[in-house]
Write a protein that holds these residues in place. Sequence first.
Motif, PDB file in Angstrom:
ATOM      1  N   THR A   1     -21.791  -4.470   4.444  1.00 17.11           N
ATOM      2  CA  THR A   1     -21.253  -3.551   5.433  1.00 17.11           C
ATOM      3  C   THR A   1     -19.865  -3.994   5.852  1.00 17.11           C
ATOM      4  OG1 THR A   1     -23.485  -3.186   6.219  1.00 17.11           O
ATOM      5  CG2 THR A   1     -21.703  -2.492   7.670  1.00 17.11           C
ATOM      6  N   ALA A   2     -18.971  -3.032   6.021  1.00 15.47           N
ATOM      7  CA  ALA A   2     -17.604  -3.359   6.432  1.00 15.47           C
ATOM      8  C   ALA A   2     -17.633  -4.132   7.741  1.00 15.47           C
ATOM      9  CB  ALA A   2     -16.798  -2.072   6.586  1.00 15.47           C
ATOM     10  N   ASP A   3     -16.854  -5.217   7.795  1.00 20.35           N
ATOM     11  CA  ASP A   3     -16.784  -5.989   9.032  1.00 20.35           C
ATOM     12  C   ASP A   3     -15.383  -5.944   9.645  1.00 20.35           C
ATOM     13  OD1 ASP A   3     -15.321  -7.513   7.307  1.00 20.35           O
ATOM     14  OD2 ASP A   3     -16.702  -9.212   7.267  1.00 20.35           O
ATOM     15  N   GLY A   4     -14.536  -5.099   9.110  1.00 18.62           N
ATOM     16  CA  GLY A   4     -13.203  -4.915   9.677  1.00 18.62           C
ATOM     17  C   GLY A   4     -12.216  -6.004   9.311  1.00 18.62           C
ATOM     18  N   THR A   5     -12.616  -6.972   8.499  1.00 18.25           N
ATOM     19  CA  THR A   5     -11.733  -8.097   8.192  1.00 18.25           C
ATOM     20  C   THR A   5     -11.004  -7.915   6.862  1.00 18.25           C
ATOM     21  OG1 THR A   5     -13.504  -9.303   7.080  1.00 18.25           O
ATOM     22  CG2 THR A   5     -13.216  -9.698   9.431  1.00 18.25           C
ATOM     23  N   VAL A   6     -11.417  -6.954   6.091  1.00 17.71           N
ATOM     24  CA  VAL A   6     -10.825  -6.803   4.762  1.00 17.71           C
ATOM     25  C   VAL A   6      -9.710  -5.765   4.811  1.00 17.71           C
ATOM     26  CG1 VAL A   6     -11.247  -6.185   2.362  1.00 17.71           C
ATOM     27  CG2 VAL A   6     -12.987  -7.428   3.665  1.00 17.71           C
ATOM     28  N   SER A   7      -8.523  -6.158   4.439  1.00 18.70           N
ATOM     29  CA  SER A   7      -7.433  -5.192   4.379  1.00 18.70           C
ATOM     30  C   SER A   7      -7.257  -4.721   2.945  1.00 18.70           C
ATOM     31  CB  SER A   7      -6.143  -5.826   4.895  1.00 18.70           C
ATOM     32  OG  SER A   7      -5.807  -6.943   4.100  1.00 18.70           O
ATOM     33  N   SER A   8      -6.586  -3.609   2.806  1.00 22.70           N
ATOM     34  CA  SER A   8      -6.399  -3.039   1.479  1.00 22.70           C
ATOM     35  C   SER A   8      -5.110  -3.573   0.863  1.00 22.70           C
ATOM     36  CB  SER A   8      -6.337  -1.516   1.589  1.00 22.70           C
ATOM     37  OG  SER A   8      -5.935  -0.966   0.361  1.00 22.70           O
ATOM     38  N   HIS A   9      -5.205  -4.068  -0.337  1.00 21.57           N
ATOM     39  CA  HIS A   9      -4.011  -4.462  -1.100  1.00 21.57           C
ATOM     40  C   HIS A   9      -3.981  -3.604  -2.351  1.00 21.57           C
ATOM     41  CE1 HIS A   9      -2.777  -7.959   1.265  1.00 21.57           C
ATOM     42  NE2 HIS A   9      -4.061  -8.189   1.440  1.00 21.57           N
ATOM     43  N   SER A  10      -3.807  -2.317  -2.153  1.00 20.07           N
ATOM     44  CA  SER A  10      -3.913  -1.415  -3.291  1.00 20.07           C
ATOM     45  C   SER A  10      -2.572  -1.214  -3.982  1.00 20.07           C
ATOM     46  CB  SER A  10      -4.499  -0.071  -2.860  1.00 20.07           C
ATOM     47  OG  SER A  10      -3.638   0.577  -1.968  1.00 20.07           O
TER      48      SER A  10
ATOM     49  N   ALA B   1     -15.411  -4.457   0.982  1.00 21.84           N
ATOM     50  CA  ALA B   1     -15.011  -4.336  -0.412  1.00 21.84           C
ATOM     51  C   ALA B   1     -13.523  -4.616  -0.555  1.00 21.84           C
ATOM     52  CB  ALA B   1     -15.317  -2.923  -0.933  1.00 21.84           C
ATOM     53  N   ALA B   2     -13.138  -4.986  -1.757  1.00 19.00           N
ATOM     54  CA  ALA B   2     -11.721  -5.130  -2.076  1.00 19.00           C
ATOM     55  C   ALA B   2     -11.248  -3.830  -2.711  1.00 19.00           C
ATOM     56  CB  ALA B   2     -11.508  -6.297  -3.030  1.00 19.00           C
ATOM     57  N   SER B   3     -10.323  -3.173  -2.044  1.00 19.60           N
ATOM     58  CA  SER B   3      -9.795  -1.915  -2.554  1.00 19.60           C
ATOM     59  C   SER B   3      -8.474  -2.206  -3.253  1.00 19.60           C
ATOM     60  CB  SER B   3      -9.586  -0.955  -1.375  1.00 19.60           C
ATOM     61  OG  SER B   3      -8.855   0.160  -1.776  1.00 19.60           O
ATOM     62  N   VAL B   4      -8.444  -2.020  -4.569  1.00 23.77           N
ATOM     63  CA  VAL B   4      -7.264  -2.463  -5.325  1.00 23.77           C
ATOM     64  C   VAL B   4      -6.387  -1.315  -5.796  1.00 23.77           C
ATOM     65  CG1 VAL B   4      -8.376  -4.584  -6.054  1.00 23.77           C
ATOM     66  CG2 VAL B   4      -8.537  -2.570  -7.534  1.00 23.77           C
ATOM     67  N   GLY B   5      -6.717  -0.092  -5.407  1.00 20.60           N
ATOM     68  CA  GLY B   5      -5.901   1.036  -5.831  1.00 20.60           C
ATOM     69  C   GLY B   5      -6.093   1.334  -7.309  1.00 20.60           C
ATOM     70  N   GLU B   6      -4.979   1.682  -7.977  1.00 17.78           N
ATOM     71  CA  GLU B   6      -5.056   2.045  -9.394  1.00 17.78           C
ATOM     72  C   GLU B   6      -4.801   0.794 -10.236  1.00 17.78           C
ATOM     73  OE1 GLU B   6      -3.043   5.768 -10.299  1.00 17.78           O
ATOM     74  OE2 GLU B   6      -2.977   6.219  -8.165  1.00 17.78           O
ATOM     75  N   LEU B   7      -5.895   0.121 -10.560  1.00 16.22           N
ATOM     76  CA  LEU B   7      -5.816  -1.187 -11.224  1.00 16.22           C
ATOM     77  C   LEU B   7      -5.043  -1.124 -12.537  1.00 16.22           C
ATOM     78  CD1 LEU B   7      -6.805  -4.155 -11.069  1.00 16.22           C
ATOM     79  CD2 LEU B   7      -8.772  -3.455 -12.442  1.00 16.22           C
ATOM     80  N   LYS B   8      -5.113   0.014 -13.221  1.00 16.09           N
ATOM     81  CA  LYS B   8      -4.444   0.112 -14.524  1.00 16.09           C
ATOM     82  C   LYS B   8      -2.935  -0.058 -14.401  1.00 16.09           C
ATOM     83  CE  LYS B   8      -3.563   4.023 -16.489  1.00 16.09           C
ATOM     84  NZ  LYS B   8      -3.781   5.205 -17.316  1.00 16.09           N
ATOM     85  N   TYR B   9      -2.395   0.178 -13.200  1.00 12.14           N
ATOM     86  CA  TYR B   9      -0.957   0.037 -12.999  1.00 12.14           C
ATOM     87  C   TYR B   9      -0.565  -1.323 -12.440  1.00 12.14           C
ATOM     88  CZ  TYR B   9      -0.693   5.065 -13.783  1.00 12.14           C
ATOM     89  OH  TYR B   9      -0.785   6.319 -14.333  1.00 12.14           O
ATOM     90  N   LEU B  10      -1.506  -2.243 -12.296  1.00  8.17           N
ATOM     91  CA  LEU B  10      -1.199  -3.542 -11.693  1.00  8.17           C
ATOM     92  C   LEU B  10      -0.063  -4.252 -12.425  1.00  8.17           C
ATOM     93  CD1 LEU B  10      -1.759  -5.905  -9.780  1.00  8.17           C
ATOM     94  CD2 LEU B  10      -3.578  -6.655 -11.339  1.00  8.17           C
ATOM     95  N   TRP B  11      -0.075  -4.183 -13.756  1.00 10.07           N
ATOM     96  CA  TRP B  11       0.922  -4.953 -14.529  1.00 10.07           C
ATOM     97  C   TRP B  11       2.312  -4.327 -14.397  1.00 10.07           C
ATOM     98  CZ3 TRP B  11      -2.558  -8.383 -14.924  1.00 10.07           C
ATOM     99  CH2 TRP B  11      -3.887  -8.018 -15.191  1.00 10.07           C
ATOM    100  N   GLN B  12       2.447  -3.047 -14.778  1.00 11.72           N
ATOM    101  CA  GLN B  12       3.763  -2.427 -14.828  1.00 11.72           C
ATOM    102  C   GLN B  12       4.314  -2.148 -13.428  1.00 11.72           C
ATOM    103  OE1 GLN B  12       5.905  -2.007 -17.106  1.00 11.72           O
ATOM    104  NE2 GLN B  12       7.370  -0.727 -15.995  1.00 11.72           N
ATOM    105  N   ARG B  13       3.565  -1.402 -12.621  1.00 11.87           N
ATOM    106  CA  ARG B  13       4.081  -1.018 -11.306  1.00 11.87           C
ATOM    107  C   ARG B  13       4.023  -2.179 -10.308  1.00 11.87           C
ATOM    108  NH1 ARG B  13       1.588   5.112 -10.376  1.00 11.87           N
ATOM    109  NH2 ARG B  13       2.563   6.044 -12.220  1.00 11.87           N
ATOM    110  N   GLY B  14       3.043  -3.061 -10.507  1.00  8.52           N
ATOM    111  CA  GLY B  14       2.848  -4.165  -9.564  1.00  8.52           C
ATOM    112  C   GLY B  14       3.656  -5.394  -9.901  1.00  8.52           C
ATOM    113  N   PHE B  15       3.159  -6.182 -10.846  1.00  9.08           N
ATOM    114  CA  PHE B  15       3.784  -7.474 -11.129  1.00  9.08           C
ATOM    115  C   PHE B  15       5.184  -7.340 -11.742  1.00  9.08           C
ATOM    116  CE2 PHE B  15      -0.755  -9.125 -11.413  1.00  9.08           C
ATOM    117  CZ  PHE B  15      -0.673  -9.813 -10.208  1.00  9.08           C
ATOM    118  N   ILE B  16       5.420  -6.322 -12.580  1.00 10.34           N
ATOM    119  CA  ILE B  16       6.702  -6.229 -13.281  1.00 10.34           C
ATOM    120  C   ILE B  16       7.755  -5.509 -12.427  1.00 10.34           C
ATOM    121  CG2 ILE B  16       7.869  -5.296 -15.325  1.00 10.34           C
ATOM    122  CD1 ILE B  16       5.131  -5.645 -16.814  1.00 10.34           C
TER     123      ILE B  16
END
Length: 311
Positions: A245-254, A31-46
């Motif tokens: 099933t997790a295959d160990g290849t996906v890292s978290s970009h949260s 799975a892609a774990s993105v953390g708190e998506l609602k903060y992507l704009w302000q805390r992330g990109f900006i």
Amino acid sequence: MSDNIQIILIGGYGRSGSTLLEMLLLDRLKAASVGELKYLWQRGFIRGELCACGTPVNTCPFWGDVGGRVRSGADTDFTEVEALRLSVERHRMHFIHRDLKIPSTTYTQNRAAYIEILRGTIQAIAESSGCNIIIDSSKDPAHIDLMAEAFPGQVRLVHLVRDSRAVAYSFQTPKVRREVHWKTEMMGTNSLLRAAVTWNYINGALERIAGKAGLHRIRYEDLATDPTRMLDDLITYIDPATQDTADGTVSSHSVSGNPMRFSVSKREVRLDERWKQKFAGWRRAVVTALTLHRLLKYRFITFGSSSHEGK
Ligand SMILES: [Zn+2]
């Protein structure tokens, strides 16, 4: 929009173990774990706060790819997106409009526009990550309500709840926000009264919107005590037929979350019940009284031997 995308929405109040749950899920699901998506704009990109990979979000290759896909075909300004988010997510306005179904207002138009941005963002995350399962630990009921409307039939709401006394105690303890890498900034603290009232509000709001999204409740205390059984039950709820099933290849970009996402082994699970020794007297009694209805409902206080009430 790809219909085979599944979105796991972790809902609940702060300091309730959502980052732990997110990390445990990544052990089990591709799975892609993105953390708190609602903060992507302000805390992330900006602001450029740190992604879980250790790179500022606005220079992280994964989020750069996502941002490019979101921008493609439209001249998207993330400052404007953040303003749009704030205009629709403010709790009081959000639920007044939702419940009264007020038509043809600026709010309704902004809501529709922001839902389109959420759809494009989730599509971009799925394409950039190669994952059809996306974990969003925003926790906020207004955000979850919007996601449920954006992706009917594709969301799974996980209601993570922790004993209100533990939450109130935790909110008395300042923690450094490690994602703010250019200065020292602390996670927000809350007064006992605010923590108790908000704990009631958040948990009640999640139950209100459960009809749209469905709901699977996990108590933090059970997750930390028996993570294998809690994860088995949760994955059965998510959809046993389509799980990757997790295959160990996906890292978290949260984006955003508890500082543990930077430093703690995924498998290091320890029940934190320091509040039982350190949160006593009138303060504990006040929080207990203010949240008693739901403490009973969620079985944090029982009249049998299995109570989580402090000894
Ligand atoms: Zn990253």
